[in-house]
Design a protein around this motif. Structure first.
Motif, PDB file in Angstrom:
ATOM      1  N   VAL A   1      -4.066 -16.730 -43.757  1.00  0.00           N
ATOM      2  CA  VAL A   1      -2.869 -15.905 -43.880  1.00  0.00           C
ATOM      3  C   VAL A   1      -2.032 -16.470 -45.013  1.00  0.00           C
ATOM      4  O   VAL A   1      -1.706 -17.653 -45.017  1.00  0.00           O
ATOM      5  CB  VAL A   1      -2.058 -15.896 -42.557  1.00  0.00           C
ATOM      6  CG1 VAL A   1      -0.783 -15.090 -42.724  1.00  0.00           C
ATOM      7  CG2 VAL A   1      -2.911 -15.370 -41.415  1.00  0.00           C
ATOM      8  N   LYS A   2      -1.696 -15.626 -45.984  1.00  0.00           N
ATOM      9  CA  LYS A   2      -0.910 -16.057 -47.138  1.00  0.00           C
ATOM     10  C   LYS A   2       0.441 -15.339 -47.127  1.00  0.00           C
ATOM     11  O   LYS A   2       0.548 -14.225 -47.624  1.00  0.00           O
ATOM     12  CB  LYS A   2      -1.644 -15.726 -48.435  1.00  0.00           C
ATOM     13  CG  LYS A   2      -2.933 -16.478 -48.613  1.00  0.00           C
ATOM     14  CD  LYS A   2      -3.582 -16.094 -49.928  1.00  0.00           C
ATOM     15  CE  LYS A   2      -4.900 -16.825 -50.109  1.00  0.00           C
ATOM     16  NZ  LYS A   2      -5.557 -16.453 -51.355  1.00  0.00           N
ATOM     17  N   PRO A   3       1.473 -15.959 -46.562  1.00  0.00           N
ATOM     18  CA  PRO A   3       2.801 -15.341 -46.625  1.00  0.00           C
ATOM     19  C   PRO A   3       3.254 -15.257 -48.084  1.00  0.00           C
ATOM     20  O   PRO A   3       2.948 -16.140 -48.885  1.00  0.00           O
ATOM     21  CB  PRO A   3       3.688 -16.287 -45.830  1.00  0.00           C
ATOM     22  CG  PRO A   3       2.762 -17.133 -45.036  1.00  0.00           C
ATOM     23  CD  PRO A   3       1.485 -17.197 -45.816  1.00  0.00           C
TER      24      PRO A   3
ATOM     25  N   ARG B   1      -2.555   5.244 -38.373  1.00  0.00           N
ATOM     26  CA  ARG B   1      -1.784   5.868 -37.294  1.00  0.00           C
ATOM     27  C   ARG B   1      -1.108   4.836 -36.404  1.00  0.00           C
ATOM     28  O   ARG B   1      -0.149   5.135 -35.722  1.00  0.00           O
ATOM     29  CB  ARG B   1      -2.692   6.753 -36.448  1.00  0.00           C
ATOM     30  CG  ARG B   1      -3.285   7.898 -37.227  1.00  0.00           C
ATOM     31  CD  ARG B   1      -4.278   8.660 -36.382  1.00  0.00           C
ATOM     32  NE  ARG B   1      -5.083   9.515 -37.217  1.00  0.00           N
ATOM     33  CZ  ARG B   1      -4.913  10.820 -37.301  1.00  0.00           C
ATOM     34  NH1 ARG B   1      -3.978  11.405 -36.604  1.00  0.00           N
ATOM     35  NH2 ARG B   1      -5.684  11.537 -38.085  1.00  0.00           N
ATOM     36  N   GLN B   2      -1.621   3.639 -36.413  1.00  0.00           N
ATOM     37  CA  GLN B   2      -1.085   2.589 -35.551  1.00  0.00           C
ATOM     38  C   GLN B   2       0.128   1.950 -36.212  1.00  0.00           C
ATOM     39  O   GLN B   2       0.098   1.567 -37.376  1.00  0.00           O
ATOM     40  CB  GLN B   2      -2.176   1.547 -35.317  1.00  0.00           C
ATOM     41  CG  GLN B   2      -1.953   0.686 -34.130  1.00  0.00           C
ATOM     42  CD  GLN B   2      -3.186  -0.145 -33.827  1.00  0.00           C
ATOM     43  OE1 GLN B   2      -4.092  -0.260 -34.620  1.00  0.00           O
ATOM     44  NE2 GLN B   2      -3.200  -0.728 -32.660  1.00  0.00           N
ATOM     45  N   ARG B   3       1.227   1.853 -35.465  1.00  0.00           N
ATOM     46  CA  ARG B   3       2.463   1.237 -35.960  1.00  0.00           C
ATOM     47  C   ARG B   3       2.809   0.046 -35.071  1.00  0.00           C
ATOM     48  O   ARG B   3       2.504   0.049 -33.888  1.00  0.00           O
ATOM     49  CB  ARG B   3       3.628   2.236 -35.938  1.00  0.00           C
ATOM     50  CG  ARG B   3       3.366   3.509 -36.708  1.00  0.00           C
ATOM     51  CD  ARG B   3       3.300   3.197 -38.203  1.00  0.00           C
ATOM     52  NE  ARG B   3       2.891   4.361 -38.951  1.00  0.00           N
ATOM     53  CZ  ARG B   3       3.672   5.058 -39.726  1.00  0.00           C
ATOM     54  NH1 ARG B   3       4.925   4.705 -39.890  1.00  0.00           N
ATOM     55  NH2 ARG B   3       3.224   6.093 -40.384  1.00  0.00           N
ATOM     56  N   PHE B   4       3.483  -0.938 -35.633  1.00  0.00           N
ATOM     57  CA  PHE B   4       3.826  -2.152 -34.897  1.00  0.00           C
ATOM     58  C   PHE B   4       5.317  -2.389 -34.949  1.00  0.00           C
ATOM     59  O   PHE B   4       5.984  -2.024 -35.908  1.00  0.00           O
ATOM     60  CB  PHE B   4       3.060  -3.348 -35.477  1.00  0.00           C
ATOM     61  CG  PHE B   4       1.573  -3.129 -35.458  1.00  0.00           C
ATOM     62  CD1 PHE B   4       0.845  -3.368 -34.315  1.00  0.00           C
ATOM     63  CD2 PHE B   4       0.926  -2.646 -36.574  1.00  0.00           C
ATOM     64  CE1 PHE B   4      -0.520  -3.135 -34.286  1.00  0.00           C
ATOM     65  CE2 PHE B   4      -0.434  -2.407 -36.558  1.00  0.00           C
ATOM     66  CZ  PHE B   4      -1.162  -2.659 -35.408  1.00  0.00           C
TER      67      PHE B   4
ATOM     68  N   GLU C   1      -2.967  -7.856 -35.313  1.00  0.00           N
ATOM     69  CA  GLU C   1      -3.936  -6.773 -35.528  1.00  0.00           C
ATOM     70  C   GLU C   1      -4.728  -6.999 -36.812  1.00  0.00           C
ATOM     71  O   GLU C   1      -5.939  -6.771 -36.862  1.00  0.00           O
ATOM     72  CB  GLU C   1      -3.234  -5.420 -35.569  1.00  0.00           C
ATOM     73  CG  GLU C   1      -4.143  -4.254 -35.864  1.00  0.00           C
ATOM     74  CD  GLU C   1      -5.245  -4.020 -34.842  1.00  0.00           C
ATOM     75  OE1 GLU C   1      -6.166  -3.249 -35.142  1.00  0.00           O
ATOM     76  OE2 GLU C   1      -5.204  -4.619 -33.732  1.00  0.00           O
ATOM     77  N   ALA C   2      -4.074  -7.476 -37.870  1.00  0.00           N
ATOM     78  CA  ALA C   2      -4.781  -7.763 -39.117  1.00  0.00           C
ATOM     79  C   ALA C   2      -5.830  -8.850 -38.907  1.00  0.00           C
ATOM     80  O   ALA C   2      -6.949  -8.754 -39.420  1.00  0.00           O
ATOM     81  CB  ALA C   2      -3.789  -8.182 -40.199  1.00  0.00           C
ATOM     82  N   GLU C   3      -5.485  -9.860 -38.132  1.00  0.00           N
ATOM     83  CA  GLU C   3      -6.456 -10.920 -37.833  1.00  0.00           C
ATOM     84  C   GLU C   3      -7.632 -10.364 -37.034  1.00  0.00           C
ATOM     85  O   GLU C   3      -8.784 -10.696 -37.298  1.00  0.00           O
ATOM     86  CB  GLU C   3      -5.784 -12.054 -37.075  1.00  0.00           C
ATOM     87  CG  GLU C   3      -4.866 -12.884 -37.939  1.00  0.00           C
ATOM     88  CD  GLU C   3      -4.259 -14.063 -37.194  1.00  0.00           C
ATOM     89  OE1 GLU C   3      -4.777 -14.438 -36.124  1.00  0.00           O
ATOM     90  OE2 GLU C   3      -3.266 -14.606 -37.694  1.00  0.00           O
ATOM     91  N   ARG C   4      -7.347  -9.498 -36.063  1.00  0.00           N
ATOM     92  CA  ARG C   4      -8.418  -8.906 -35.242  1.00  0.00           C
ATOM     93  C   ARG C   4      -9.370  -8.096 -36.128  1.00  0.00           C
ATOM     94  O   ARG C   4     -10.596  -8.253 -36.053  1.00  0.00           O
ATOM     95  CB  ARG C   4      -7.816  -8.007 -34.159  1.00  0.00           C
ATOM     96  CG  ARG C   4      -8.865  -7.432 -33.202  1.00  0.00           C
ATOM     97  CD  ARG C   4      -8.308  -6.342 -32.324  1.00  0.00           C
ATOM     98  NE  ARG C   4      -8.019  -5.131 -33.080  1.00  0.00           N
ATOM     99  CZ  ARG C   4      -8.935  -4.271 -33.522  1.00  0.00           C
ATOM    100  NH1 ARG C   4     -10.223  -4.491 -33.300  1.00  0.00           N
ATOM    101  NH2 ARG C   4      -8.580  -3.195 -34.191  1.00  0.00           N
TER     102      ARG C   4
ATOM    103  N   ILE D   1      -3.802  -6.109 -45.657  1.00  0.00           N
ATOM    104  CA  ILE D   1      -2.434  -6.344 -46.104  1.00  0.00           C
ATOM    105  C   ILE D   1      -1.482  -5.797 -45.064  1.00  0.00           C
ATOM    106  O   ILE D   1      -1.595  -4.639 -44.659  1.00  0.00           O
ATOM    107  CB  ILE D   1      -2.186  -5.664 -47.460  1.00  0.00           C
ATOM    108  CG1 ILE D   1      -3.149  -6.234 -48.510  1.00  0.00           C
ATOM    109  CG2 ILE D   1      -0.728  -5.824 -47.886  1.00  0.00           C
ATOM    110  CD1 ILE D   1      -3.151  -5.485 -49.805  1.00  0.00           C
ATOM    111  N   VAL D   2      -0.548  -6.621 -44.624  1.00  0.00           N
ATOM    112  CA  VAL D   2       0.484  -6.189 -43.689  1.00  0.00           C
ATOM    113  C   VAL D   2       1.654  -5.691 -44.527  1.00  0.00           C
ATOM    114  O   VAL D   2       2.210  -6.429 -45.331  1.00  0.00           O
ATOM    115  CB  VAL D   2       0.917  -7.345 -42.755  1.00  0.00           C
ATOM    116  CG1 VAL D   2       2.053  -6.909 -41.855  1.00  0.00           C
ATOM    117  CG2 VAL D   2      -0.274  -7.832 -41.939  1.00  0.00           C
TER     118      VAL D   2
END
Length: 68
Positions: free
Chosen positions: A6-8, A24-27, A36-39, A50-51
């Motif tokens: 993960v690169k902040p 469609r999925q929102r957080f 979710e990105a890791e999953r 990319i988040v």
């Protein structure tokens, strides 16, 4: 130890994406989106996820284009 990198980012770039291509999925927060990105990263090794945070939506009424 996790095999996920993960690169902040300290400074953020901007991207333009067509709304119909948005997931469609929102957080509710960056933490949930990161989980979710890791999953998804584990499901697709080698892919980069990319988040992003939506800050604005821009559109034009199709009727406005007819006169141009």
């Amino acid at each position: 130890m996790s095999d996920i990198t993960v690169k902040p980012r300290e400074s953020y770039h901007f991207a333009v994406v067509r709304a119909r291509n948005l997931p469609r999925q929102r957080f509710q927060d960056v933490g949930e989106a990161g989980v979710e990105a890791e999953r998804q990263s584990r499901e697709r090794p080698g892919a980069t996820f990319i988040v992003m945070k939506e800050i604005a939506r821009v559109n034009c009424n199709p009727a406005d284009r007819r006169g141009k």
